[in-house]
Enzyme design. Sequence first.
Site, PDB file in Angstrom:
ATOM      1  N   ASN A 161      -9.574  -3.172  -7.945  1.00 31.66           N
ATOM      2  CA  ASN A 161      -8.796  -2.119  -8.123  1.00 31.66           C
ATOM      3  C   ASN A 161      -9.166  -1.901  -9.638  1.00 31.66           C
ATOM      4  O   ASN A 161      -9.049  -1.732 -10.139  1.00 31.66           O
ATOM      5  CB  ASN A 161      -8.098  -2.750  -8.551  1.00 31.66           C
ATOM      6  CG  ASN A 161      -6.664  -2.735  -6.926  1.00 31.66           C
ATOM      7  OD1 ASN A 161      -5.884  -3.300  -6.818  1.00 31.66           O
ATOM      8  ND2 ASN A 161      -7.642  -1.520  -6.419  1.00 31.66           N
ATOM      9  N   ASP A 194       0.416  -1.141   0.090  1.00 33.35           N
ATOM     10  CA  ASP A 194       0.284   0.039  -0.104  1.00 33.35           C
ATOM     11  C   ASP A 194       0.749   0.961   0.277  1.00 33.35           C
ATOM     12  O   ASP A 194       1.976   1.764   0.418  1.00 33.35           O
ATOM     13  CB  ASP A 194      -0.905  -0.296   1.223  1.00 33.35           C
ATOM     14  CG  ASP A 194      -1.931   0.573   1.220  1.00 33.35           C
ATOM     15  OD1 ASP A 194      -2.269   1.335  -0.094  1.00 33.35           O
ATOM     16  OD2 ASP A 194      -2.698   1.568   1.995  1.00 33.35           O
TER      17      ASP A 194
END
Length: 251
Positions: free
Chosen positions: A72, A24
């Site tokens: 995503n 991340d």
Amino acid sequence: MTAGYEGAATRTGRGPRHVACVMDGNGRWAERRSLPRTAGHRAAEATVIDVIEAARSAGVEWLSLYAFSTENWSRPSGEVGYLMDLVRHAVRKHAPLLHARGIRCRFLGADDPRLPAALARDFADLTTLTERNRRMTLTVAFDHGGRGDIVAATRSLIRAGVPAEEITERSFAAHLPFPDTPDVDLVIRTSGEQRISNFMLWQVAYAEWVFPTVLWPDFRAPHFLECLHHYRHRERRFGGVPAQQNGTSAP
């Protein structure tokens, strides 16, 4: 399976067998430098290789990396297309190194029809090339969702005609993708965010979590080893209580 650990309380004193990373912070890394988000994804490649090498050298047997989630796909099409091209380039570039290091590579997910055919072939080629390697197993979660895996396992059990009363945690896990994968011992999520994000939900049920604040493109081997150090000093209880609270002395 995790059920076998219920009631146990142990100090690890050793490194984790299976480490999973939620990579991340790529976008924020780029934004802080006034760069497009794609620059953060490009910078992340060096971190991936560094972490793979660090894990292998530290004796980690299983390493799982969360590269692309089912959610995503909702990102801007330009960013998604760039990620697909970047991953394909990285797979082709680093395949010889991964094979030479004795690393078995597998891809968790990667069966969505939206996945470019060329990238799917590269995934399959790398899987075949490294399938006999056993120094470490690298699982790249790509187009992955933990809930989706659980639904797929449930459908598989139904198709197999397994009676409801015969379903156990062990038999259920046998219908998950890559059922030989051991439970995750340690999850590292960079950038300081503290979310599961639908990642390997079954396998992380009893994992220890570490949340370093460093963004993924800046995460390097020393950070990874520091996370392993924190893990070694954790007391893994698996639903139990510390030994000294159970009428016995601590080890």
